[in-house]
Each structure stands twice: as C-alpha cells, then as structure tokens.
Design a protein around this motif. Structure first.
Motif, PDB file in Angstrom:
ATOM      1  N   UNK A  27      34.009  39.144  42.240  1.00  0.00           N
ATOM      2  CA  UNK A  27      34.233  38.045  41.557  1.00  0.00           C
ATOM      3  C   UNK A  27      35.419  37.007  42.396  1.00  0.00           C
ATOM      4  N   UNK A  28      36.249  37.998  42.874  1.00  0.00           N
ATOM      5  CA  UNK A  28      37.213  37.478  43.184  1.00  0.00           C
ATOM      6  C   UNK A  28      38.389  38.433  44.656  1.00  0.00           C
ATOM      7  N   UNK A  84      49.224  50.081  44.477  1.00  0.00           N
ATOM      8  CA  UNK A  84      49.002  48.865  43.767  1.00  0.00           C
ATOM      9  C   UNK A  84      47.222  48.346  43.106  1.00  0.00           C
ATOM     10  N   UNK A  85      46.364  49.878  43.326  1.00  0.00           N
ATOM     11  CA  UNK A  85      45.196  49.495  43.180  1.00  0.00           C
ATOM     12  C   UNK A  85      45.179  49.990  41.434  1.00  0.00           C
ATOM     13  N   UNK A  86      46.758  51.289  41.474  1.00  0.00           N
ATOM     14  CA  UNK A  86      46.687  51.825  39.943  1.00  0.00           C
ATOM     15  C   UNK A  86      46.669  50.509  38.734  1.00  0.00           C
ATOM     16  N   UNK A  87      48.109  49.998  39.932  1.00  0.00           N
ATOM     17  CA  UNK A  87      48.678  49.088  38.857  1.00  0.00           C
ATOM     18  C   UNK A  87      47.470  47.983  38.806  1.00  0.00           C
ATOM     19  N   UNK A  92      44.517  44.554  34.882  1.00  0.00           N
ATOM     20  CA  UNK A  92      42.872  43.930  35.091  1.00  0.00           C
ATOM     21  C   UNK A  92      41.650  44.858  34.839  1.00  0.00           C
ATOM     22  N   UNK A  93      40.320  43.805  34.116  1.00  0.00           N
ATOM     23  CA  UNK A  93      39.547  44.565  33.319  1.00  0.00           C
ATOM     24  C   UNK A  93      38.343  44.540  34.756  1.00  0.00           C
ATOM     25  N   UNK A  94      37.469  45.180  34.745  1.00  0.00           N
ATOM     26  CA  UNK A  94      35.864  45.618  35.234  1.00  0.00           C
ATOM     27  C   UNK A  94      36.536  46.407  37.118  1.00  0.00           C
ATOM     28  N   UNK A  95      35.550  46.527  37.599  1.00  0.00           N
ATOM     29  CA  UNK A  95      35.753  47.545  38.833  1.00  0.00           C
ATOM     30  C   UNK A  95      36.139  46.885  40.313  1.00  0.00           C
ATOM     31  N   UNK A  96      37.387  47.501  40.761  1.00  0.00           N
ATOM     32  CA  UNK A  96      38.442  47.878  41.622  1.00  0.00           C
ATOM     33  C   UNK A  96      37.293  48.212  43.030  1.00  0.00           C
ATOM     34  N   UNK A  97      37.448  46.913  43.724  1.00  0.00           N
ATOM     35  CA  UNK A  97      37.438  47.461  44.847  1.00  0.00           C
ATOM     36  C   UNK A  97      37.915  47.215  46.278  1.00  0.00           C
ATOM     37  N   UNK A  98      38.354  48.091  47.588  1.00  0.00           N
ATOM     38  CA  UNK A  98      38.841  48.257  48.671  1.00  0.00           C
ATOM     39  C   UNK A  98      38.727  47.585  49.353  1.00  0.00           C
TER      40      UNK A  98
END
Ligand code: ATP
Ligand code: MG
Length: 191
Positions: A27-28, A84-87, A92-98
């Motif tokens: 998404x972003x 940062x990923x934990x924060x 935010x909702x949804x899946x997080x990518x690094x």
C-alpha cells in the motif's frame, strides 16, 4: 518500512522503494529516517536528523505511495529497526514488511535485537550492486523483489559535493536544492 540514514537520499533509494512497492504490491512505503544510526556514529560525520528528514520529505513530495517517516527521530536515541517495526505494528493494521538492500542484508548478523527482528520482520530483499545474492540468515522470512540495479550511494554523493562534481539525475532536484540551502556536505548556496 524502508529504513536508512538517507545522508542524502538518492535515486538508488527511490527506485528501490518504488519498485519494492510495485513488486510486492505494498500500500505504502515509509522511508524511515534513522535518528542515531549507531553503526555509523563515530565512524563518519552525520548530518543532523532534521536535515536528513527534510531531504527525504523533499524527495518523496508528490510521489504516490512513498512517505517520509520521523518515527525514529520522535522516539529519539539509538535507532533499532526491531523497535520501529514493533511500534509500527501497534499503530498500523495489516502486514508489515521491511525493505532491505542486499548490503544491509549481508550485515544483518551485526544488528542488535535480531531475535525480536526475526519474529516481526517479513523482509523484502532488493539487490544492490556489489552485494548481489546476499540473503538473510536462517530463520528470517523473506522474499526477493527485482529492482533496477543502480550503483549509487550516499557516500559517493557526499564525495561529489566535496569535489564539485555534478549531482544532477543522481538525486531529485528538490534534494539538491535542500543540500545547497542547508549547506550540507560543505555545499555553498549556488545551484
Ligand atoms: P551510505 O553510503 O552513507 O551508507 P547508502 O547509499 O548506503 O548510504 P543508506 O541510507 O545507508 O544509503 O541505506 C538505506 C537502505 O537503502 C539500505 O537498506 C540500503 O541497502 C538501501 N540502498 C541504498 N542505496 C541503494 C541502491 N543504490 N540500491 C538499492 N538499495 C540501496
Ligand atoms: Mg549504507
């Protein structure tokens, strides 16, 4: 999340971010400016975080899906990607990518809090010239997204300012203007 020192941001960062977003259907993409890149402190001069953030803001202005994030600057202190990923996961909702360039992937074992990072991060590897083929150690979830290989680094850009070599097309005009306005890397006000 695409973290970096961004001292300064350049086309390598931006082309990687745009193509990671496209290739992984994100998404972003948040370009997260490190407050204190602890592996670089004492090794070389760092521009103030506020200047690096201003340059990233200028770089992504008006670009769909890319955003500058000051989350690590607001948090203060040393910047750990695991924090940062934990924060971000809380906010935010949804899946997080690094998103990580392959040189960063090659250095992952030198990072702090990798036990937590391994739990939270779903890594998107983008190749960077010189470190192609580097992959996260066992235990990390990752995928590789194809991006055009661009051999440009912030280190090279800073040296170009010092040497008076052209910056055009290596970074957005807005970032070049920012460098001159703020007198970064020894640059004068002339464009
Ligand atoms: P420096 O030379 O100061 O280390 P850099 O160009 O390596 O700067 P960083 O801010 O250290 O930029 O990198 C942030 C992230 O962007 C890292 O994941 C890095 O691998 C990635 N990256 C930087 N340049 C490129 C590039 N040309 N192509 C792909 N990824 C890149
Ligand atoms: Mg680097």
């Amino acid at each position: 999340m695409f973290g970096g020192t961004f001292d300064p941001p350049h086309v390598g960062h931006l082309v990687a971010a745009i193509n990671a977003r496209h290739g992984a259907d994100l998404d972003r993409v948040l370009l997260v400016v490190a407050n204190e890149p602890w592996q670089k402190v004492g090794v070389r001069d760092l521009s103030p975080a506020a200047d690096r953030f201003a340059m990233v803001e200028a770089a992504v202005a008006g670009v769909d899906g890319l955003e500058a994030s000051d989350i690590e600057i607001v948090r203060g202190g040393r910047s750990y990607t695991a924090d940062t990923l934990e924060q971000l996961a809380e906010e935010a909702s949804g899946v997080l990518f690094l998103i990580l360039g392959s040189d960063a992937v090659a250095g992952l074992s030198t990072w702090e809090h990798t036990d937590r990072l391994r739990e939270t991060a779903h890594i998107i590897v983008v190749e960077r010239p010189g470190t192609e083929g580097a992959r996260p150690p066992q235990g990390y979830r990752y995928e590789v997204v194809d991006v055009p290989l661009l051999e440009v680094s912030s280190t090279d850009v800073r040296a170009r300012v010092v040497d008076g070599q052209p910056l055009d097309y290596l970074l957005p005009r807005s970032v070049i203007a920012c460098i001159h306005e703020r007198g970064l890397y020894g640059a004068g006000p002339d464009l």
